[in-house]
Design an enzyme around this catalytic site. Structure first.
Site, PDB file in Angstrom:
ATOM      1  N   ASP A 156       0.856  -1.187   0.075  1.00 59.96           N
ATOM      2  CA  ASP A 156       0.219   0.187  -0.086  1.00 59.96           C
ATOM      3  C   ASP A 156       0.841   1.283   0.040  1.00 59.96           C
ATOM      4  O   ASP A 156       2.137   1.214   0.041  1.00 59.96           O
ATOM      5  CB  ASP A 156      -0.938  -0.141   1.011  1.00 59.96           C
ATOM      6  CG  ASP A 156      -0.090   0.031   2.532  1.00 59.96           C
ATOM      7  OD1 ASP A 156       0.866   0.187   2.481  1.00 59.96           O
ATOM      8  OD2 ASP A 156      -0.843  -0.348   3.425  1.00 59.96           O
ATOM      9  N   ASP A 197      -7.569  -7.511   1.755  1.00 64.71           N
ATOM     10  CA  ASP A 197      -6.609  -7.870   3.077  1.00 64.71           C
ATOM     11  C   ASP A 197      -6.884  -7.376   4.241  1.00 64.71           C
ATOM     12  O   ASP A 197      -7.676  -6.522   4.138  1.00 64.71           O
ATOM     13  CB  ASP A 197      -5.276  -6.980   2.355  1.00 64.71           C
ATOM     14  CG  ASP A 197      -5.273  -5.688   2.652  1.00 64.71           C
ATOM     15  OD1 ASP A 197      -4.906  -5.241   3.548  1.00 64.71           O
ATOM     16  OD2 ASP A 197      -5.791  -4.811   1.631  1.00 64.71           O
ATOM     17  N   CYS A 246     -10.357 -29.090  10.021  1.00 62.15           N
ATOM     18  CA  CYS A 246      -9.627 -28.219   9.352  1.00 62.15           C
ATOM     19  C   CYS A 246      -8.332 -28.882   8.661  1.00 62.15           C
ATOM     20  O   CYS A 246      -7.485 -29.736   9.396  1.00 62.15           O
ATOM     21  CB  CYS A 246      -9.147 -26.988  10.203  1.00 62.15           C
ATOM     22  SG  CYS A 246      -8.179 -25.852   9.623  1.00 62.15           S
ATOM     23  N   CYS A 283      -5.442 -27.337   8.127  1.00 69.16           N
ATOM     24  CA  CYS A 283      -4.314 -26.362   8.339  1.00 69.16           C
ATOM     25  C   CYS A 283      -3.038 -27.097   9.030  1.00 69.16           C
ATOM     26  O   CYS A 283      -3.320 -28.343   9.716  1.00 69.16           O
ATOM     27  CB  CYS A 283      -4.686 -25.159   9.042  1.00 69.16           C
ATOM     28  SG  CYS A 283      -4.750 -25.170  10.761  1.00 69.16           S
ATOM     29  N   CYS A 299      -3.825 -27.523  13.069  1.00 62.81           N
ATOM     30  CA  CYS A 299      -5.270 -28.535  13.486  1.00 62.81           C
ATOM     31  C   CYS A 299      -4.598 -29.866  13.417  1.00 62.81           C
ATOM     32  O   CYS A 299      -5.075 -30.957  13.924  1.00 62.81           O
ATOM     33  CB  CYS A 299      -6.317 -28.207  12.865  1.00 62.81           C
ATOM     34  SG  CYS A 299      -7.312 -26.547  13.392  1.00 62.81           S
ATOM     35  N   HIS A 334      -3.680 -21.024  11.550  1.00 67.56           N
ATOM     36  CA  HIS A 334      -4.936 -21.552  11.630  1.00 67.56           C
ATOM     37  C   HIS A 334      -5.957 -20.396  10.928  1.00 67.56           C
ATOM     38  O   HIS A 334      -6.663 -20.557  10.224  1.00 67.56           O
ATOM     39  CB  HIS A 334      -5.520 -22.201  12.934  1.00 67.56           C
ATOM     40  CG  HIS A 334      -6.986 -22.255  12.667  1.00 67.56           C
ATOM     41  ND1 HIS A 334      -7.652 -23.345  12.286  1.00 67.56           N
ATOM     42  CD2 HIS A 334      -7.873 -21.554  13.240  1.00 67.56           C
ATOM     43  CE1 HIS A 334      -8.698 -23.327  12.322  1.00 67.56           C
ATOM     44  NE2 HIS A 334      -9.405 -22.297  13.011  1.00 67.56           N
TER      45      HIS A 334
END
Length: 424
Positions: free
Chosen positions: A112, A318, A356, A358, A361, A387
């Site tokens: 940005d 974002d 999940c 990820c 997890c 996560h």
């Protein structure tokens, strides 16, 4: 005079792949909406949209290795020009070969312009500017400052003087300086320097600021093209214009028409707004902006906000929220956001979210991560952040798939119904 298109802009591309049809009342039928899927092509790879862009403010997604960011499915990261300008300095990133090489991230990158931080930190509002009409400043105040703070940023026609939040040094940002800083940082996508207003500013000041942002946009384009020629050996960096206008429909539409006529590669939708007006405002912008250029919505990650923004035509998003709340032991689940600090998790041997995929997890229990948090072990930040980022990235990825296979409205209803329960 705004320059015409630059020949190297062909190195950046956006393609609309599918369109969202229907509405919640019509199911899969109905008219084509503003929502869509697409593909952004950059020198460092493609981004399949809609997409959630992980925020790596200081060239790092807080507490998470770049390799882990890749493994959790993030397609791109966004860093902050203001923070990297102050530390370590854009020259360091330029010498390193750009943001991606500096942080060992091989995929697409965003920066940005630094305008939000200049204005918000300069007003004493720390991480965010108070956007609520219930803020301490009276309505119509054109110099809103946080209670007990003094103004550290001062806007004039040429740019902004601001004081560093790190050491009190005085600095200058202008459209030209922001472009020079961002070119040295070297992200694939960067944003034009703009003035951020708040909902406390008067209508008259909003109009004045919008015109200033338009003039700054022209200067950003001119300097961007000059630097593109000067740095011919570097990968092409796309420049997005930033749409302001607060909650005024005529100002938002005017900003879109003004900046949409300039040779930007895409557009960021920013500025002050209230949550309940998000979809309406994004919709105004999507109706006005060029159809063949991507639209990035700055600073959202709540599930309801993401869905309404996708419907309204936003392509990428974002937000720092997934890692910020993780550092306070909050984690996302399909049934809503929970907090590991609670005593009930002390002997909870299950994962943060059943099912999940990820890394966290698959390998760690709630009890263990709660122990880390209570013991002030920093590994808790890492595990929860992985996560949370995966949760939001996967949700947006699944929304994209649902648009493609015609099940978006059912997916939205199921996802938000579970997440918010009776609140939806």
């Amino acid at each position: 005079m705004v320059p015409s298109d630059h020949p190297r802009q062909s190195e950046f591309a956006f393609r609309v792949d599918a369109r969202l049809t229907g509405d919640p009342g019509k199911g899969r039928g109905g008219d084509v909406t503003l929502g869509r899927t697409g593909t952004i092509t950059t020198p460092h790879g493609e981004i399949q949209t809609p997409a959630f862009i992980a925020v790596g403010t200081k060239a790092t997604v807080k507490a998470v290795l770049p390799e882990s960011v890749r493994d959790l499915g993030a397609q791109a990261v966004l860093a902050n020009a203001y923070h990297l300008y102050l530390q370590p300095g854009p020259e360091i990133l330029d010498e390193a070969g750009g943001l991606g090489k500096f942080m060992n991230w091989a995929g697409p990158t965003f920066t940005d312009s630094g305008g939000f931080q200049v204005m918000s930190l300069g007003s004493g509002f720390k991480k965010v500017i108070e956007m609520s009409v219930a803020a301490s400043a009276p309505a119509g105040a054109d110099d809103a400052v946080a209670p007990g703070k003094e103004r550290l940023a001062h806007v004039d026609e040429d740019g902004v003087w601001f004081t560093s939040h790190l050491n009190g040094d005085r600095h200058r940002f202008s459209p030209e300086i922001s472009m020079n800083v961002q070119h040295k940082i070297g992200a694939d996508i960067m944003f034009a320097f703009d003035e951020l207003t708040t909902l406390q500013n008067s209508r008259g000041y909003q109009e004045e600021s919008l015109e200033r942002t338009r003039r700054w946009a022209e200067r950003c384009v001119a300097e961007h093209f000059r630097l593109t020629d000067e740095r011919a050996g570097k990968p092409y960096q796309a420049l997005f214009g930033v749409i302001q206008g607060a909650q005024y429909e005529d100002l938002r539409r005017k900003a879109c028409r003004d900046l949409g006529a300039m040779p930007f590669d895409g557009f960021g939708i920013g500025g002050a707004l209230e949550k309940e007006n998000l979809g309406t405002i994004v919709g105004w912008c999507s109706e006005e902006l060029p159809e063949d250029k991507p639209r990035h919505l700055l600073g959202i990650s709540e599930p309801d906000d993401i869905f309404v923004s996708i419907e309204a035509g936003a392509d990428t998003f974002d937000c720092v929220s997934p890692t910020r709340v993780a550092r306070n032991s909050a984690f996302y689940t399909a049934e809503g956001r929970l907090n590991l600090a609670g005593a009930k998790y002390r002997r909870d041997w299950g994962p943060l979210q059943d099912g999940c995929d990820c890394y966290t997890c698959q390998n760690y229990s709630r009890a263990y991560i709660r122990h880390l948090y209570k013991a002030k072990e920093l590994l808790s930040h890492t595990l929860i952040s992985i996560h949370n980022e995966r949760f939001v990235v996967r949700m947006v990825d699944d929304a994209r798939k649902a648009i493609e296979d015609g099940t978006f409205w059912e997916f939205k209803a199921e996802t938000l119904g579970r997440y918010y329960g009776a609140r939806v």
